[in-house]
Design a protein around this motif. Structure first.
Motif, PDB file in Angstrom:
ATOM      1  N   TYR A 274       0.851  -1.191   0.000  1.00  0.00           N
ATOM      2  CA  TYR A 274       0.000   0.000   0.000  1.00  0.00           C
ATOM      3  C   TYR A 274       0.886   1.239   0.000  1.00  0.00           C
ATOM      4  O   TYR A 274       1.723   1.417   0.878  1.00  0.00           O
TER       5      TYR A 274
ATOM      6  N   ASP B  16      -0.835   6.794  -3.863  1.00  0.00           N
ATOM      7  CA  ASP B  16      -1.861   6.241  -4.750  1.00  0.00           C
ATOM      8  C   ASP B  16      -3.123   5.825  -4.005  1.00  0.00           C
ATOM      9  O   ASP B  16      -4.160   5.607  -4.621  1.00  0.00           O
ATOM     10  N   ASN B  17      -2.999   5.687  -2.677  1.00  0.00           N
ATOM     11  CA  ASN B  17      -4.116   5.234  -1.844  1.00  0.00           C
ATOM     12  C   ASN B  17      -4.731   3.948  -2.402  1.00  0.00           C
ATOM     13  O   ASN B  17      -5.949   3.840  -2.596  1.00  0.00           O
ATOM     14  N   ARG B  18      -3.893   2.956  -2.664  1.00  0.00           N
ATOM     15  CA  ARG B  18      -4.408   1.684  -3.160  1.00  0.00           C
ATOM     16  C   ARG B  18      -3.421   0.564  -2.842  1.00  0.00           C
ATOM     17  O   ARG B  18      -2.234   0.799  -2.624  1.00  0.00           O
ATOM     18  N   TRP B  19      -3.976  -0.657  -2.815  1.00  0.00           N
ATOM     19  CA  TRP B  19      -3.185  -1.866  -2.611  1.00  0.00           C
ATOM     20  C   TRP B  19      -2.909  -2.519  -3.964  1.00  0.00           C
ATOM     21  O   TRP B  19      -3.813  -2.639  -4.792  1.00  0.00           O
ATOM     22  N   THR B  20      -1.681  -2.941  -4.179  1.00  0.00           N
ATOM     23  CA  THR B  20      -1.315  -3.628  -5.415  1.00  0.00           C
ATOM     24  C   THR B  20      -0.529  -4.889  -5.071  1.00  0.00           C
ATOM     25  O   THR B  20       0.283  -4.899  -4.146  1.00  0.00           O
TER      26      THR B  20
ATOM     27  N   ASN C 106      -8.266   3.046   1.315  1.00  0.00           N
ATOM     28  CA  ASN C 106      -8.756   1.855   0.624  1.00  0.00           C
ATOM     29  C   ASN C 106      -8.561   0.593   1.452  1.00  0.00           C
ATOM     30  O   ASN C 106      -7.551   0.436   2.139  1.00  0.00           O
TER      31      ASN C 106
END
Length: 691
Positions: free
Chosen positions: A406, A410-414, A676
């Motif tokens: 995280y 980007d405020n997201r998990w990848t 997120n």
């Protein structure tokens, strides 16, 4: 012979007529009512319908202008030709497939679009809520919430009248206490709520929507609550609301009540329960004290001892007094910023009544609505991130082999890598560009009890090369242990072995020599401890003793040089499976679980509280509360923010696995909304962070 108007005059008349009809305020109410009634008659007769909604293979005929004027979502679909489960040429086909709403619910929604009437029952309440949120129909959500609020107020009035009519029972001194007889006017006659609440209330619905992470629906529900805050504060449900719901209401700029009444609502909630008082400073920061008069500050704010005892509360109250002293002074402090009045402009938030118009090219123009939630705004140059590895995918009941990271920007998990071997309830530590994965349970092993089969193997992942390397195994197979890095060593503390015994020994791994060695033992055998490094010492807090069947409040500091323990100030109350975090030099303990002795089976209940250790007074102090009580969760620190990832929520014997992520900003002493969630709900995942 009729006289012909000049062409220019004709165009001017058309332009003026167009301008007249664009000004909706000039349309008479009588004309609107008569026209709409005729439209409803045509719909009921199924005449002149130009649009077909297909829901679960059933067709619903209607006039396209009606859903376009009552649903912001459908209006955007029409105007911008957004694809919605059908081909992009849907405007020509005059048929729309709705695949996210059941047909019985859509029938209710379509009826509301025409008649503004909705049949609210507990069996359909949750689904109607979701439909209203997905279609962005604030009017529908308002109608549902109004129905709930009216029933709640009526229920409270009945209870009050019954209590007043009952004679007061007097008991002689020393009489034995008897279990209370259930009140006939209580909630026993109420219909069961689909949300699993004791009874349906506005604040109860908001709490549960927040718990389930339904943020779009929650935003619409808070819009209604802001407009009706005066009535909501009078209900019993408000006194039972969570601290986060109360904070969201008090902080809302759309409240339509005087600031003094906002403060009174706060004190009413704080005084409703002793445990509420710990949240006094946090909630007081949501009240705009500068808008109160000096007399109100003196007579009603300063007189609250439970507020004045807290340093943060005293500072805020004194700042309000200082403002009133300086605003009439000739030499006013320019750095003193006056708190703004609450706007109270609610029409912009109603999809059925917002200000919008259409340009000649079909572009939709409207005023920007105020966002209820703000995404996090980290430093764009921050290179650090959170890593979640392994665990069990709760939805598929299968091991997860993914590694997710995280990043704040980007405020997201990848997903960026794959586990060397499936693991759950293991430990993960970041050190000098490498991710170390230690022990855990290997679900690939066969045999009895394979779902909890601890292993001793350890691996290291290079975060640049994404290459796995097997390192020296631990001397003892263990799972559910804690691990930290300090002074060139990775410490593996406690855990559970392959015989399901709780371990008290500590091993440490030399990053330079690549070997494990014995490093001491815990002062007592307990599971579910919280561990972190604070001021170059290892701190261990809480835990659970299986033999004594009790939760511990013990806090100890471990000196790795002398391999000795020092007792520190105990926790405010016992908790286990909590998280310890060092942020900006402060030590915080987050969440956890405590043993509910009131339940015969001894169930764990999740803790909401977040406490901080005061180095000056050497005591633990309550700071704030989690939105969702949780334990056995991951914890990470990025700059001034503490992230609480996943975990479990237990209440009344039920256990729910969480995928939500909460973020507390230590500098602002407030929660960051809009973070997120994990891509999938993971049980037994290991969370760490780069530094």
């Amino acid at each position: 012979m009729s006289r012909q108007l000049p062409k220019q005059s004709t165009m001017t008349c058309r332009r003026e007529a167009c301008s007249h009809w664009r000004n909706c305020d000039s349309i008479s109410q009588q004309h609107c009512t008569r026209s709409w009634k005729n439209l409803v008659r045509l719909w009921r007769a199924q005449k002149l319908c130009d649009l077909v909604f297909v829901v679960e293979d059933e067709k619903f005929l209607c006039h396209g202008i009606v859903p376009a004027t009552t649903s912001a979502f459908i209006r955007r679909v029409f105007l911008k030709k957004i694809e919605m489960s059908v081909a992009s040429s849907m405007l020509e086909e005059k048929e729309i497939i709705i695949d996210f709403i059941e047909k019985d619910i859509f029938a209710q929604v379509l009826n509301f679009m025409y008649t503004a009437e909705v049949d609210v029952t507990t069996t359909k309440l949750k689904r109607l809520f979701r439909a209203g949120a997905k279609l962005e129909m604030q009017g529908l959500v308002d109608a549902i919430m109004r129905n709930v609020l009216d029933k709640e107020l009526e229920r409270d009035r009945k209870r009050d009248s019954v209590k007043k009519s009952r004679p007061k029972n007097t008991k002689p001194p020393g009489a034995a206490k008897r279990r209370p007889v259930p009140d006939e006017s209580d909630d026993s006659d109420d219909e069961e709520s689909p949300f699993g609440l004791e009874f349906v209330s506005v604040c109860g619905l908001i709490d549960d929507l927040r718990l389930q992470g339904e943020m779009s629906t929650l935003g619409l529900a808070l819009g209604f609550a802001a407009r009706n805050i005066g009535q909501i504060c009078k209900t019993r449900g408000f006194l039972r609301a969570s601290v986060h719901t109360v904070a969201a209401l008090l902080d809302d700029d759309r409240l339509n009540m005087e600031e003094f009444l906002v403060f009174q609502a706060l004190t009413k909630w704080l005084e409703a329960a002793q445990m509420h008082l710990v949240h006094g400073p946090y909630l007081l920061s949501k009240v705009r004290l500068q808008l109160l008069t000096p007399e109100e500050l003196t007579d009603h704010v300063e007189s609250k001892d439970y507020l004045m005892r807290k340093k943060k509360s005293r500072v805020m109250i004194l700042e309000a007094f200082r403002y009133h002293c300086l605003k009439s002074s000739d030499e006013s402090d320019k750095s003193l910023l006056r708190q703004q009045e609450r706007t109270g402009k609610f029409s912009k938030l109603d999809s059925d009544g917002e200000d919008w118009t259409i340009e000649g090219d079909g572009k939709l123009i409207r005023e920007d609505r105020m966002a209820t939630y703000c995404p996090i705004k980290p430093c764009s140059c921050c290179p650090n991130y959170i890593i979640a590895s392994g665990g069990i995918d709760v939805k598929d009941a299968a091991p997860s082999e993914g590694l997710y990271k995280y990043e704040e920007r980007d405020n997201r998990w990848t997903r960026f890598a794959k586990q060397q071997h499936p693991r759950n309830h293991h430990a993960a530590v970041y050190c000098k560009g490498y991710l170390y994965v230690l022990g855990g349970s290997d679900p690939t092993l066969t045999g009895k009890g394979s779902e909890v089969c601890p292993v001793a193997t350890c691996y290291r992942l290079g975060l640049e090369s994404l290459t796995w390397t097997k390192i020296d195994p631990m001397s003892t197979p263990r799972m559910s242990m804690q691990a930290v890095y300090l002074n060139g060593y990775i410490y593996a503390i406690g855990g559970q072995d392959h015989k399901q015994r709780i371990l008290r020994d500590i091993e440490r791994y030399s990053v330079t020599d690549c070997v494990w060695e014995y490093a001491g033992a815990l002062s007592s055998v307990r599971a579910g401890t919280a561990v972190c490094v604070h001021k170059q010492k290892i701190w261990i807090a809480g835990g659970y003793s299986h033999k004594r069947a009790e939760v511990s409040d013990v806090v100890e500091e471990f000196d790795d040089e002398f391999e000795s323990w020092q007792d520190m100030c105990p926790l405010r109350f016992p908790r286990c499976f909590a998280s310890l975090a060092d942020c900006l030099g402060g030590l915080y303990i987050v969440g956890g679980a405590w043993l509910d002795s009131g339940i015969d089976c001894g169930n764990f209940s999740s803790v909401f509280d977040v406490d901080k250790f005061n180095d000056l007074s050497n005591v633990w102090e309550g700071v704030t509360a989690l939105r969702v009580g949780r334990h056995d969760c991951g914890c990470a620190v990025l700059g001034p923010r503490i992230y609480i990832v996943g975990g479990k929520h237990c209440d009344d014997g039920s256990i729910n696995s969480l995928d939500s992520v909460e973020c507390f900003d230590v500098e602002k002493s407030d929660w960051i909304e809009g973070v997120n969630s994990l891509p999938i709900p993971l049980l037994g995942t290991a969370v760490t962070f780069t530094t």
